[in-house]
Motif scaffolding. Structure first.
Motif, PDB file in Angstrom:
ATOM      1  N   LEU A 151       0.783  -1.334  -0.057  1.00 23.81           N
ATOM      2  CA  LEU A 151       0.037  -0.259   0.000  1.00 23.81           C
ATOM      3  C   LEU A 151       0.533   1.234   0.758  1.00 23.81           C
ATOM      4  O   LEU A 151       1.429   1.277   1.263  1.00 23.81           O
ATOM      5  CB  LEU A 151      -0.915  -0.259   1.115  1.00 23.81           C
ATOM      6  CG  LEU A 151      -1.843   1.106   1.201  1.00 23.81           C
ATOM      7  CD1 LEU A 151      -3.290   0.227   0.003  1.00 23.81           C
ATOM      8  CD2 LEU A 151      -2.687   0.732   2.555  1.00 23.81           C
ATOM      9  N   ASN A 152       0.531   1.811  -0.698  1.00 20.62           N
ATOM     10  CA  ASN A 152       1.300   3.343  -1.126  1.00 20.62           C
ATOM     11  C   ASN A 152       0.300   4.640  -0.818  1.00 20.62           C
ATOM     12  O   ASN A 152       0.782   5.516   0.092  1.00 20.62           O
ATOM     13  CB  ASN A 152       2.158   4.038  -2.882  1.00 20.62           C
ATOM     14  CG  ASN A 152       2.720   2.747  -2.700  1.00 20.62           C
ATOM     15  OD1 ASN A 152       2.903   2.605  -4.443  1.00 20.62           O
ATOM     16  ND2 ASN A 152       3.934   2.446  -2.326  1.00 20.62           N
ATOM     17  N   PHE A 153      -0.284   3.956  -1.155  1.00 23.20           N
ATOM     18  CA  PHE A 153      -2.043   5.226  -0.503  1.00 23.20           C
ATOM     19  C   PHE A 153      -3.459   4.939   0.091  1.00 23.20           C
ATOM     20  O   PHE A 153      -3.704   3.946  -0.012  1.00 23.20           O
ATOM     21  CB  PHE A 153      -2.211   5.644  -1.636  1.00 23.20           C
ATOM     22  CG  PHE A 153      -1.506   6.466  -2.637  1.00 23.20           C
ATOM     23  CD1 PHE A 153      -0.429   7.963  -2.497  1.00 23.20           C
ATOM     24  CD2 PHE A 153      -0.948   6.090  -3.974  1.00 23.20           C
ATOM     25  CE1 PHE A 153       0.621   8.767  -3.629  1.00 23.20           C
ATOM     26  CE2 PHE A 153       0.101   6.432  -4.425  1.00 23.20           C
ATOM     27  CZ  PHE A 153       0.232   7.599  -4.436  1.00 23.20           C
ATOM     28  N   LEU A 154      -3.236   6.059   1.130  1.00 22.08           N
ATOM     29  CA  LEU A 154      -3.919   5.355   2.268  1.00 22.08           C
ATOM     30  C   LEU A 154      -5.297   7.227   2.560  1.00 22.08           C
ATOM     31  O   LEU A 154      -4.653   7.247   3.476  1.00 22.08           O
ATOM     32  CB  LEU A 154      -3.804   4.332   3.536  1.00 22.08           C
ATOM     33  CG  LEU A 154      -5.394   4.551   4.407  1.00 22.08           C
ATOM     34  CD1 LEU A 154      -5.966   3.298   3.820  1.00 22.08           C
ATOM     35  CD2 LEU A 154      -4.140   3.667   5.589  1.00 22.08           C
ATOM     36  N   THR A 155      -6.409   7.008   2.312  1.00 20.25           N
ATOM     37  CA  THR A 155      -7.369   7.606   2.248  1.00 20.25           C
ATOM     38  C   THR A 155      -7.849   7.495   2.620  1.00 20.25           C
ATOM     39  O   THR A 155      -8.791   6.714   2.055  1.00 20.25           O
ATOM     40  CB  THR A 155      -7.723   8.784   0.920  1.00 20.25           C
ATOM     41  OG1 THR A 155      -6.070   9.510   0.715  1.00 20.25           O
ATOM     42  CG2 THR A 155      -8.233   9.907   1.307  1.00 20.25           C
ATOM     43  N   ILE A 156      -8.337   8.166   4.310  1.00 18.26           N
ATOM     44  CA  ILE A 156     -10.191   7.091   4.301  1.00 18.26           C
ATOM     45  C   ILE A 156     -10.508   9.033   4.789  1.00 18.26           C
ATOM     46  O   ILE A 156     -10.130   9.352   6.572  1.00 18.26           O
ATOM     47  CB  ILE A 156     -10.453   6.427   5.555  1.00 18.26           C
ATOM     48  CG1 ILE A 156      -9.800   4.681   5.118  1.00 18.26           C
ATOM     49  CG2 ILE A 156     -11.623   6.422   6.197  1.00 18.26           C
ATOM     50  CD1 ILE A 156      -9.355   4.130   6.734  1.00 18.26           C
ATOM     51  N   SER A 157     -11.748   9.758   4.260  1.00 16.59           N
ATOM     52  CA  SER A 157     -11.815  11.052   4.995  1.00 16.59           C
ATOM     53  C   SER A 157     -13.079  11.102   4.594  1.00 16.59           C
ATOM     54  O   SER A 157     -13.861  10.459   3.809  1.00 16.59           O
ATOM     55  CB  SER A 157     -10.892  12.336   3.527  1.00 16.59           C
ATOM     56  OG  SER A 157     -11.551  13.320   4.709  1.00 16.59           O
ATOM     57  N   SER A 158     -13.704  12.099   5.532  1.00 16.59           N
ATOM     58  CA  SER A 158     -14.738  12.732   5.780  1.00 16.59           C
ATOM     59  C   SER A 158     -16.008  11.727   5.857  1.00 16.59           C
ATOM     60  O   SER A 158     -16.857  11.835   4.786  1.00 16.59           O
ATOM     61  CB  SER A 158     -15.514  13.866   4.989  1.00 16.59           C
ATOM     62  OG  SER A 158     -14.163  15.019   4.485  1.00 16.59           O
ATOM     63  N   ALA A 205       3.726   6.027   1.383  1.00 15.28           N
ATOM     64  CA  ALA A 205       4.089   6.981   1.209  1.00 15.28           C
ATOM     65  C   ALA A 205       2.865   8.763   1.148  1.00 15.28           C
ATOM     66  O   ALA A 205       2.584  10.495   2.219  1.00 15.28           O
ATOM     67  CB  ALA A 205       4.116   7.944  -0.549  1.00 15.28           C
ATOM     68  N   TYR A 206       1.345   7.886   1.347  1.00 17.62           N
ATOM     69  CA  TYR A 206       0.399   9.110   1.481  1.00 17.62           C
ATOM     70  C   TYR A 206      -0.719   8.632   3.045  1.00 17.62           C
ATOM     71  O   TYR A 206      -1.169   7.417   2.173  1.00 17.62           O
ATOM     72  CB  TYR A 206      -0.207   9.572  -0.178  1.00 17.62           C
ATOM     73  CG  TYR A 206      -0.961  10.377   0.196  1.00 17.62           C
ATOM     74  CD1 TYR A 206      -1.372  11.860  -0.920  1.00 17.62           C
ATOM     75  CD2 TYR A 206      -2.705  10.030   0.578  1.00 17.62           C
ATOM     76  CE1 TYR A 206      -2.233  12.516  -0.714  1.00 17.62           C
ATOM     77  CE2 TYR A 206      -3.946  11.918   0.358  1.00 17.62           C
ATOM     78  CZ  TYR A 206      -3.367  13.119  -0.503  1.00 17.62           C
ATOM     79  OH  TYR A 206      -4.088  13.301  -0.448  1.00 17.62           O
ATOM     80  N   LEU A 207      -0.360   9.514   3.700  1.00 15.48           N
ATOM     81  CA  LEU A 207      -1.671   8.561   5.093  1.00 15.48           C
ATOM     82  C   LEU A 207      -2.958   9.656   5.411  1.00 15.48           C
ATOM     83  O   LEU A 207      -2.233  11.485   5.760  1.00 15.48           O
ATOM     84  CB  LEU A 207      -1.010   8.733   6.026  1.00 15.48           C
ATOM     85  CG  LEU A 207      -1.593   7.654   7.223  1.00 15.48           C
ATOM     86  CD1 LEU A 207      -2.643   6.291   6.920  1.00 15.48           C
ATOM     87  CD2 LEU A 207      -0.962   7.858   7.934  1.00 15.48           C
ATOM     88  N   ASP A 208      -4.090   9.810   4.649  1.00 14.96           N
ATOM     89  CA  ASP A 208      -5.232  10.813   4.975  1.00 14.96           C
ATOM     90  C   ASP A 208      -5.967  10.265   6.291  1.00 14.96           C
ATOM     91  O   ASP A 208      -6.869   9.384   5.410  1.00 14.96           O
ATOM     92  CB  ASP A 208      -5.757  11.871   3.697  1.00 14.96           C
ATOM     93  CG  ASP A 208      -6.309  12.641   4.192  1.00 14.96           C
ATOM     94  OD1 ASP A 208      -6.814  12.980   4.696  1.00 14.96           O
ATOM     95  OD2 ASP A 208      -6.564  13.424   3.133  1.00 14.96           O
ATOM     96  N   LEU A 209      -6.086  10.825   7.290  1.00 14.69           N
ATOM     97  CA  LEU A 209      -7.671  10.128   8.012  1.00 14.69           C
ATOM     98  C   LEU A 209      -8.429  11.151   8.077  1.00 14.69           C
ATOM     99  O   LEU A 209      -8.744  11.090   9.125  1.00 14.69           O
ATOM    100  CB  LEU A 209      -7.049   9.735   9.154  1.00 14.69           C
ATOM    101  CG  LEU A 209      -6.107   8.080   8.989  1.00 14.69           C
ATOM    102  CD1 LEU A 209      -5.365   7.496   9.754  1.00 14.69           C
ATOM    103  CD2 LEU A 209      -6.809   7.065   7.766  1.00 14.69           C
ATOM    104  N   SER A 210      -7.935  12.656   7.703  1.00 19.86           N
ATOM    105  CA  SER A 210      -8.620  13.655   8.119  1.00 19.86           C
ATOM    106  C   SER A 210     -10.031  13.527   8.252  1.00 19.86           C
ATOM    107  O   SER A 210     -11.055  12.783   7.109  1.00 19.86           O
ATOM    108  CB  SER A 210      -8.263  14.436   6.455  1.00 19.86           C
ATOM    109  OG  SER A 210      -8.833  14.788   6.039  1.00 19.86           O
TER     110      SER A 210
END
Length: 236
Positions: A64-71, A89-94
């Motif tokens: 896994l390179n990109f993990l976005t769980i947002s809103s 490389a990219y972790l977005d849990l906003s």
């Protein structure tokens, strides 16, 4: 091969990415997601009825390179096992409902470039180990309930963008500055920070600085003339 919301690697025909955007469906992330060993990207955005914790099976996704769980409405703590995703490389849990403290183990993510945990319910301090990210470019944790002093180890980072605004941080933040750093945007507004801004050296590339609604004092550095946006309560 490409299906709706899913793409596959053309040579192996194994699932490579999952992209789901905007839905009112109620669901949780299934543990079976860990059975996709070739998965490189997860993007889940604007799912208000996505609930439950982040399943531990995600730790099996070593590609896994990109993990976005947002809103979404995912809740519970930020799991320590995310530190096992060495290629991330990219972790977005906003914009979720995550609570608890920031796991020190995330500093083991040597490939991480972006760290975005804005708008959650996180508490406690920034771990000292976060000064040892190898390649981090963006660190944003605004609009939480984080507190304590900013660790001096963060002076080691050379970030492009940092946002610590709307928390409960106290004391010195001068370690975030430095004339040789590549930092372009710094947001520290609405904390309880207290230090002499006149004694810091602004990064040469800095374009945006917001330090308002703190206890920061001193004259503004001469370099503020180069800024395109400045918001400060300090003396001129």
């Amino acid at each position: 091969m490409t299906w709706e919301a899913v793409s596959c690697q053309h040579k192996t025909n194994r699932i490579q990415s999952i992209t789901l955007i905007v839905s009112d469906h109620a669901f949780q992330i299934p543990p079976s997601i860990g059975n996709l060993p070739y998965l490189e990207s997860i993007f889940l955005n604007e799912f208000p009825h996505l609930t439950g914790p982040i399943p531990e099976s995600i730790s099996k996704l070593t590609n896994l390179n990109f993990l976005t769980i947002s809103s979404t409405s995912i809740s519970g703590p930020i799991p320590n096992f995310l530190g096992k995703l060495k290629n991330l490389a990219y972790l977005d849990l906003s914009f979720n409902k995550l609570s608890g403290t920031l796991p020190p183990s995330l500093s083991h993510l040597n490939e991480l470039l972006r760290f975005d945990f804005d708008n959650n319910k996180l508490t406690g301090p920034i771990p000292y180990s976060y000064g040892y990210f190898k390649n981090l470019m963006s660190f944003t944790v605004s609009r939480n309930q984080l507190s304590g002093r900013i660790p001096v180890s963060l002076s080691r980072l050379n970030l492009y963008y940092i946002n610590l605004s709307n928390n409960r941080f106290q004391g010195d933040a001068s370690m975030l500055f430095g004339s040789k750093k590549m930092t372009s945007l710094i947001y520290l507004t609405r904390n309880m920070l207290a230090f002499d801004l006149g004694k810091v050296e602004l990064p040469e590339n800095l374009t945006t600085l917001n330090v308002s609604h703190n206890d920061i004092y001193g004259n503004l550095p001469l370099e503020v003339e180069n800024l395109s946006l400045l918001n400060s309560d300090t003396a001129m």
